[in-house]
Design a protein around this motif. Structure first.
Motif, PDB file in Angstrom:
ATOM      1  N   ALA A 165       9.566  17.973   9.786  1.00  0.00           N
ATOM      2  CA  ALA A 165       9.389  16.568  10.197  1.00  0.00           C
ATOM      3  C   ALA A 165       9.423  15.659   8.966  1.00  0.00           C
ATOM      4  N   GLU A 166       8.814  16.120   7.887  1.00  0.00           N
ATOM      5  CA  GLU A 166       8.785  15.319   6.660  1.00  0.00           C
ATOM      6  C   GLU A 166      10.204  15.054   6.163  1.00  0.00           C
ATOM      7  N   ARG A 167      11.079  16.059   6.274  1.00  0.00           N
ATOM      8  CA  ARG A 167      12.459  15.851   5.815  1.00  0.00           C
ATOM      9  C   ARG A 167      13.140  14.719   6.596  1.00  0.00           C
ATOM     10  N   VAL A 168      12.809  14.588   7.888  1.00  0.00           N
ATOM     11  CA  VAL A 168      13.387  13.497   8.689  1.00  0.00           C
ATOM     12  C   VAL A 168      12.871  12.147   8.173  1.00  0.00           C
ATOM     13  N   VAL A 169      11.575  12.087   7.899  1.00  0.00           N
ATOM     14  CA  VAL A 169      10.964  10.833   7.431  1.00  0.00           C
ATOM     15  C   VAL A 169      11.530  10.460   6.050  1.00  0.00           C
ATOM     16  N   PRO A 193      -1.356  13.251   7.390  1.00  0.00           N
ATOM     17  CA  PRO A 193      -1.544  13.053   5.941  1.00  0.00           C
ATOM     18  C   PRO A 193      -0.334  12.408   5.264  1.00  0.00           C
ATOM     19  N   LEU A 194       0.824  12.491   5.896  1.00  0.00           N
ATOM     20  CA  LEU A 194       2.050  11.962   5.272  1.00  0.00           C
ATOM     21  C   LEU A 194       2.109  10.439   5.284  1.00  0.00           C
ATOM     22  N   ILE A 195       1.228   9.783   6.045  1.00  0.00           N
ATOM     23  CA  ILE A 195       1.309   8.303   6.071  1.00  0.00           C
ATOM     24  C   ILE A 195       0.985   7.694   4.703  1.00  0.00           C
ATOM     25  N   HIS A 196       0.306   8.490   3.837  1.00  0.00           N
ATOM     26  CA  HIS A 196       0.016   7.961   2.499  1.00  0.00           C
ATOM     27  C   HIS A 196       1.206   8.074   1.566  1.00  0.00           C
ATOM     28  N   THR A 197       2.183   8.877   1.936  1.00  0.00           N
ATOM     29  CA  THR A 197       3.369   9.066   1.098  1.00  0.00           C
ATOM     30  C   THR A 197       4.546   8.220   1.588  1.00  0.00           C
ATOM     31  N   TYR A 198       4.626   7.984   2.889  1.00  0.00           N
ATOM     32  CA  TYR A 198       5.814   7.321   3.457  1.00  0.00           C
ATOM     33  C   TYR A 198       5.412   6.034   4.181  1.00  0.00           C
ATOM     34  N   ASP A 199       6.004   4.931   3.754  1.00  0.00           N
ATOM     35  CA  ASP A 199       5.644   3.651   4.384  1.00  0.00           C
ATOM     36  C   ASP A 199       6.474   3.390   5.642  1.00  0.00           C
ATOM     37  N   ASN A 200       7.316   4.366   6.023  1.00  0.00           N
ATOM     38  CA  ASN A 200       8.136   4.215   7.234  1.00  0.00           C
ATOM     39  C   ASN A 200       7.682   5.151   8.344  1.00  0.00           C
ATOM     40  N   LEU A 201       6.476   5.738   8.196  1.00  0.00           N
ATOM     41  CA  LEU A 201       6.011   6.737   9.179  1.00  0.00           C
ATOM     42  C   LEU A 201       4.870   6.200  10.033  1.00  0.00           C
ATOM     43  N   LEU A 202       5.000   6.390  11.344  1.00  0.00           N
ATOM     44  CA  LEU A 202       3.889   6.136  12.262  1.00  0.00           C
ATOM     45  C   LEU A 202       3.597   7.426  13.017  1.00  0.00           C
ATOM     46  N   VAL A 203       2.330   7.767  13.126  1.00  0.00           N
ATOM     47  CA  VAL A 203       1.923   8.970  13.866  1.00  0.00           C
ATOM     48  C   VAL A 203       1.069   8.512  15.048  1.00  0.00           C
ATOM     49  N   VAL A 204       1.436   8.982  16.245  1.00  0.00           N
ATOM     50  CA  VAL A 204       0.732   8.560  17.458  1.00  0.00           C
ATOM     51  C   VAL A 204       0.021   9.772  18.059  1.00  0.00           C
ATOM     52  N   GLN A 205      -1.235   9.593  18.408  1.00  0.00           N
ATOM     53  CA  GLN A 205      -1.974  10.689  19.067  1.00  0.00           C
ATOM     54  C   GLN A 205      -2.742  10.157  20.280  1.00  0.00           C
ATOM     55  N   THR A 206      -3.296  11.088  21.055  1.00  0.00           N
ATOM     56  CA  THR A 206      -3.982  10.710  22.291  1.00  0.00           C
ATOM     57  C   THR A 206      -5.261  11.515  22.494  1.00  0.00           C
ATOM     58  N   PHE A 207      -6.187  10.928  23.254  1.00  0.00           N
ATOM     59  CA  PHE A 207      -7.388  11.656  23.692  1.00  0.00           C
ATOM     60  C   PHE A 207      -7.165  12.257  25.086  1.00  0.00           C
ATOM     61  N   SER A 208      -5.944  12.124  25.623  1.00  0.00           N
ATOM     62  CA  SER A 208      -5.690  12.527  27.015  1.00  0.00           C
ATOM     63  C   SER A 208      -5.600  14.030  27.221  1.00  0.00           C
ATOM     64  N   LYS A 209      -5.228  14.766  26.172  1.00  0.00           N
ATOM     65  CA  LYS A 209      -4.930  16.187  26.378  1.00  0.00           C
ATOM     66  C   LYS A 209      -6.083  17.055  25.872  1.00  0.00           C
TER      67      LYS A 209
END
Ligand code: PMP
Length: 358
Positions: A165-169, A193-209
């Motif tokens: 995934a990091e390679r895509v970002v 953890p990659l959001i500190h390295t890449y300013d083009n990354l958004l990570v989305v998570q949920t409490f639903s599962k």
């Protein structure tokens, strides 16, 4: 459609929730919810909060934001809480996609991306998965697009590793890459953890599962502070109080009981291994999954036929009318061991019946 509906919404194809909530008692294995109730701590927190529902909730959900930040190893200003992760995806489409910056996503993935593209008038491009339904690991996805990658993907249950995934970002530094981690807690590494390295990354998570709070509607988005600030501008322009005090409290309670979440995730992973093996013994081909569901097909029955026959036996699973590649498959949410045993007994019965009629 009335003659009053805005011109811009006349062609809208909304998300299809038909059949997701059937009346009557069913074993519900069709929408990837947790079979376990919310943590007692979440319920207690929610009950406490209900005494103050006469007040508006904290629009920033500060206490829960801090707790989510701590959980994910980021700063509070790198977190935005949303009404389910669907709302995070919606804000992202509004903030970072338009005619000049279309969206891109795999051709088989969470169907809500396409709905949001339609709602926001955003053109989109789909990228084919590999023949085995795995996510394509390509250094260059189409550029000039906001890329949505469900990782793990739904409905396939397959994932890219964090390094992949990091390679895509890394390979698309001028495009926003959204990693949708709705199912991350069932066996994959988060890209948080990659959001500190890449300013083009958004990570989305949920409490639903994994946190058993699908009904509370709670999700979050992680990204660099400037990206989160852009998303907050959208959020505060549509729904400044997007989360009820009850939901914020339930989320806090859930995070105070991580041991409960971890135990439930372990149980789901064990039940997944048990179910996968048993399905294979019944002649199913099963896509290996790192999620709380399995995508499975049987040579004798289409996915829709399987879903129909199981519904007659009061068990709901998800099947597909499109695309072509999904027609043979049913997607089965992993439930409790008892639910899985009921499913397997019903499948055995259905296969025996089909054998007799052949
Ligand atoms: N992303 C994916 C990949 C999903 O499958 C789902 C729903 N099952 C969501 C996001 C949205 O979930 P929620 O809004 O409940 O957080």
């Amino acid at each position: 459609m009335t003659r009053f509906l805005s011109e811009k919404y006349r062609g809208l194809v909304p998300y299809d929730t038909a059949g997701e909530h059937e009346p009557g008692a069913f074993v519900k294995l069709n929408t990837n919810e947790s079979p376990f109730p919310p943590s007692p701590r979440a319920l207690a927190r929610m009950a406490e909060a209900s005494a103050t529902l006469n007040f508006y909730p904290d629009p920033d959900g500060s206490e829960l934001t801090a707790k989510v930040a701590e959980l994910c190893g980021v700063r509070p200003d790198e977190v935005l809480l949303t009404c389910g992760s669907d709302e995070a995806l919606s804000f992202i489409f509004m903030a970072f996609c338009d005619a000049s910056r279309p969206a891109a996503f795999p051709d088989i993935t969470y169907s809500f991306y396409e709905v949001l593209a339609g709602l926001n008038g955003v053109p989109f491009e789909t990228v084919p998965l590999n023949a085995d339904l795995s996510l394509r690991e390509r250094v260059s996805w189409p550029s000039g697009r906001t890329l949505f990658l469900a990782n793990p993907n739904s409905p396939t249950g397959l994932a890219l590793s964090r390094a992949e995934a990091e390679r895509v970002v890394q390979g698309n530094p001028d495009d926003i890459i959204v990693i949708d981690e709705a199912y991350v807690d069932f066996g994959t590494e988060s890209c948080a953890p990659l959001i500190h390295t890449y300013d083009n990354l958004l990570v989305v998570q949920t409490f639903s599962k994994s946190r058993s709070l699908a009904g509370a509607r709670l999700g979050f988005c992680l990204g660099s502070e400037p990206l989160i600030r852009d998303l907050k501008t959208i959020k505060n322009s549509i729904a400044p109080y997007n989360l009820s005090a009850a939901t914020l409290a339930a989320g806090l309670g859930a995070l105070e009981d991580e041991a409960y979440t971890r135990a439930n995730c372990r149980a789901i992973m064990e039940n997944r291994a048990f179910t996968e093996k048993a399905l294979k013994d019944l002649g199913f081909k099963v896509v290996p999954s790192v999620t709380n569901f399995l995508l499975a097909r049987h040579p004798k029955l289409s996915g829709q036929e399987l879903a129909r026959r199981l519904k007659e036996k009061r068990i709901l699973v998800r099947s597909y009318g499109a695309p072509e590649a999904l027609l043979p498959y049913a997607r089965i949410t992993i439930g409790t061991r008892e639910q899985m045993e009921a499913l397997l007994a019903a499948l055995k019965n259905i296969l025996e019946e089909s054998h007799e009629t052949c």
